[in-house]
Every structure is written in structure tokens, then in C-alpha cells.
Design a protein around this motif. Structure first.
Motif, mmCIF file in Angstrom:
data_model
loop_
_atom_site.group_PDB
_atom_site.id
_atom_site.type_symbol
_atom_site.label_atom_id
_atom_site.label_comp_id
_atom_site.label_asym_id
_atom_site.label_seq_id
_atom_site.Cartn_x
_atom_site.Cartn_y
_atom_site.Cartn_z
ATOM 1 N N ILE A 148 0.836 -1.204 0.000
ATOM 2 C CA ILE A 148 0.000 0.000 0.000
ATOM 3 C C ILE A 148 0.871 1.254 0.000
ATOM 4 N N LEU A 149 1.836 1.319 0.900
ATOM 5 C CA LEU A 149 2.693 2.510 0.997
ATOM 6 C C LEU A 149 3.508 2.727 -0.270
ATOM 7 N N THR A 150 4.016 1.654 -0.844
ATOM 8 C CA THR A 150 4.816 1.781 -2.062
ATOM 9 C C THR A 150 3.959 2.281 -3.224
ATOM 10 N N THR A 151 2.758 1.740 -3.358
ATOM 11 C CA THR A 151 1.864 2.173 -4.436
ATOM 12 C C THR A 151 1.477 3.635 -4.275
ATOM 13 N N TYR A 152 1.120 4.029 -3.062
ATOM 14 C CA TYR A 152 0.728 5.418 -2.825
ATOM 15 C C TYR A 152 1.889 6.374 -3.073
ATOM 16 N N ALA A 153 3.091 5.982 -2.657
ATOM 17 C CA ALA A 153 4.260 6.841 -2.872
ATOM 18 C C ALA A 153 4.520 7.033 -4.359
ATOM 19 N N LEU A 154 4.373 5.972 -5.144
ATOM 20 C CA LEU A 154 4.570 6.098 -6.594
ATOM 21 C C LEU A 154 3.505 6.998 -7.216
ATOM 22 N N MET A 155 2.280 6.897 -6.710
ATOM 23 C CA MET A 155 1.224 7.797 -7.205
ATOM 24 C C MET A 155 1.553 9.257 -6.893
ATOM 25 N N PHE A 156 2.050 9.506 -5.687
ATOM 26 C CA PHE A 156 2.364 10.873 -5.303
ATOM 27 C C PHE A 156 3.570 11.413 -6.070
ATOM 28 N N PHE A 157 4.554 10.557 -6.360
ATOM 29 C CA PHE A 157 5.657 10.987 -7.221
ATOM 30 C C PHE A 157 5.140 11.344 -8.609
ATOM 31 N N PHE A 158 4.209 10.544 -9.133
ATOM 32 C CA PHE A 158 3.610 10.831 -10.440
ATOM 33 C C PHE A 158 2.935 12.198 -10.416
ATOM 34 N N CYS A 159 2.201 12.473 -9.343
ATOM 35 C CA CYS A 159 1.534 13.774 -9.228
ATOM 36 C C CYS A 159 2.537 14.906 -9.081
ATOM 37 N N ASN A 160 3.630 14.680 -8.398
ATOM 38 C CA ASN A 160 4.659 15.709 -8.300
ATOM 39 C C ASN A 160 5.257 16.014 -9.661
ATOM 40 N N LEU A 161 5.415 14.998 -10.496
ATOM 41 C CA LEU A 161 6.001 15.200 -11.823
ATOM 42 C C LEU A 161 5.033 15.850 -12.799
ATOM 43 N N PHE A 162 3.789 15.375 -12.820
ATOM 44 C CA PHE A 162 2.846 15.793 -13.851
ATOM 45 C C PHE A 162 1.737 16.700 -13.347
ATOM 46 N N GLY A 163 1.803 17.130 -12.112
ATOM 47 C CA GLY A 163 0.810 18.045 -11.563
ATOM 48 C C GLY A 163 -0.278 17.293 -10.807
ATOM 49 N N TRP A 164 -0.820 17.973 -9.811
ATOM 50 C CA TRP A 164 -1.803 17.329 -8.955
ATOM 51 C C TRP A 164 -3.159 17.202 -9.626
ATOM 52 N N GLY A 165 -3.331 17.815 -10.775
ATOM 53 C CA GLY A 165 -4.553 17.599 -11.549
ATOM 54 C C GLY A 165 -4.649 16.179 -12.075
ATOM 55 N N SER A 166 -3.510 15.511 -12.189
ATOM 56 C CA SER A 166 -3.529 14.124 -12.660
ATOM 57 C C SER A 166 -4.123 13.174 -11.629
ATOM 58 N N MET A 167 -4.286 13.642 -10.388
ATOM 59 C CA MET A 167 -4.930 12.800 -9.382
ATOM 60 C C MET A 167 -6.377 12.502 -9.772
ATOM 61 N N SER A 168 -6.980 13.371 -10.587
ATOM 62 C CA SER A 168 -8.350 13.102 -11.032
ATOM 63 C C SER A 168 -8.402 11.907 -11.980
ATOM 64 N N TYR A 169 -7.255 11.478 -12.501
ATOM 65 C CA TYR A 169 -7.202 10.293 -13.355
ATOM 66 C C TYR A 169 -6.734 9.054 -12.604
ATOM 67 N N ILE A 170 -5.834 9.223 -11.658
ATOM 68 C CA ILE A 170 -5.207 8.049 -11.036
ATOM 69 C C ILE A 170 -5.755 7.735 -9.649
ATOM 70 N N TRP A 171 -6.842 8.358 -9.243
ATOM 71 C CA TRP A 171 -7.385 8.103 -7.913
ATOM 72 C C TRP A 171 -7.757 6.640 -7.677
ATOM 73 N N PRO A 172 -8.113 5.830 -8.697
ATOM 74 C CA PRO A 172 -8.362 4.420 -8.392
ATOM 75 C C PRO A 172 -7.124 3.679 -7.891
ATOM 76 N N GLY A 173 -5.965 4.303 -7.980
ATOM 77 C CA GLY A 173 -4.749 3.708 -7.444
ATOM 78 C C GLY A 173 -4.808 3.514 -5.939
ATOM 79 N N PHE A 174 -5.661 4.274 -5.244
ATOM 80 C CA PHE A 174 -5.811 4.068 -3.804
ATOM 81 C C PHE A 174 -6.437 2.706 -3.521
ATOM 82 N N ILE A 175 -7.358 2.285 -4.357
ATOM 83 C CA ILE A 175 -7.952 0.947 -4.225
ATOM 84 C C ILE A 175 -6.940 -0.093 -4.694
ATOM 85 N N LEU A 176 -6.228 0.220 -5.769
ATOM 86 C CA LEU A 176 -5.233 -0.698 -6.310
ATOM 87 C C LEU A 176 -4.110 -0.963 -5.311
ATOM 88 N N GLY A 177 -3.735 0.021 -4.512
ATOM 89 C CA GLY A 177 -2.689 -0.173 -3.504
ATOM 90 C C GLY A 177 -3.061 -1.257 -2.503
#
Length: 160
Positions: free
Chosen positions: A65-94
């Protein structure tokens, strides 16, 4: 005494460099980009400790869970926090990844853990596809129309 003054002089110069870097915002920039390491390091540490046989397999769930969430947050840091509107199912995936790791590496795990991991993984995949379809739906429709138009232009006219 000359040796002590040399060491203290180097210490003062190092302290001055740290103060100047802090004043220039270097540490703020560093922390604003690399803060997901706060999640990634414990997640990877859980995996490391399990694979070195120091902790039981149960630590793979929070590790995944922690590893998946950290990778999602790195992705948002790189491509902007607006991308969280696309990758939010990653919280379930973690959670699904953590449970799947537990099932995969724990020989005595129950089949219900695998079922829960698969259900959560499928739900996350469906939600991800729906999110992309909703957010990019107009582009998908436009692409389908272009493909249909090109196929009508370039195919034989025997159906007309």
C-alpha cells in the motif's frame, strides 16, 4: 589547538553553506518534490525485512500500500496534482497489491485473501477505465468518428 581550529573552521563553513542553501529555498524545493519518500522508504523497508525473514508476511500488505501510494504521489509531483483526477483508483489498487503480495508470498494464506485482492484489482481497473472514459470521452468519440470516416472514404464503394 591548530587542529581544533581547523575542524571548527570547516564546521563553520559547512554551517554557512547549509544556511545559505536554506535561505535560497533549496531544502524547500527538495522537500516539496521528494516528500513521498516518507511513504516509499517504509514500504520498501517492509519488503526488505520480509524477504530477509525478519518480519512475517503480514507486513507485505502495508508495504504494498505505501509503495503504491508513494509512486502515485511521485507521479503527481512530476505531472501536476490535476492528474490525481485520473489516477485516484490507485488508492484501491494499492490495497489490492498489498493483499496480492500477502497471498503470493504467504504459503498459509487463505484463498479469500486472493479473492479480495482480485475483486479490488478489478474494481480499480474498471474505475480507472471509467475515469479515463469520462475525462477523455470526447476525444475517444472524436477518434472513433475519424476512424469511421476514414474507413468510409478508403473502403470499396460496393456497400453504397
Amino acid at each position: 589547538m591548530a587542529r581544533n581550529s581547523y575542524s571548527i573552521g570547516i564546521l563553520f563553513i559547512g554551517l554557512a553553506v547549509l544556511l545559505l542553501l536554506g535561505k535560497l529555498g533549496f531544502f524547500q524545493l527538495l522537500l516539496s518534490f521528494f516528500w513521498p519518500l516518507i511513504l516509499l522508504v517504509p514500504g520498501l523497508l517492509f519488503h526488505y525485512l520480509y524477504f530477509n525473514r525478519r518480519l512475517p508476511a503480514g507486513v507485505l500488505v502495508p508495504g504494498g500500500i505505501l509503495t503504491t501510494y508513494a509512486l502515485m504521489f511521485f507521479f503527481c509531483n512530476l505531472f501536476g496534482w490535476g492528474s490525481m483526477s485520473y489516477i485516484w483508483p490507485g488508492f484501491i489498487l494499492g490495497v489490492a497489491i498489498g493483499l496480492y503480495e500477502l497471498h503470493l508470498f504467504d504459503r498459509g494464506s487463505d484463498r479469500s485473501i486472493w479473492i479480495a485482492a482480485m475483486v479490488l484489482g478489478v474494481v480499480a481497473a474498471i474505475l480507472f477505465c471509467l475515469t479515463v472514459l469520462i475525462k477523455l470521452g470526447i476525444y475517444v468519440i472524436a477518434l472513433i468518428l475519424v476512424i469511421a470516416g476514414l474507413s468510409m472514404i478508403f473502403r470499396k464503394r460496393r456497400f453504397w
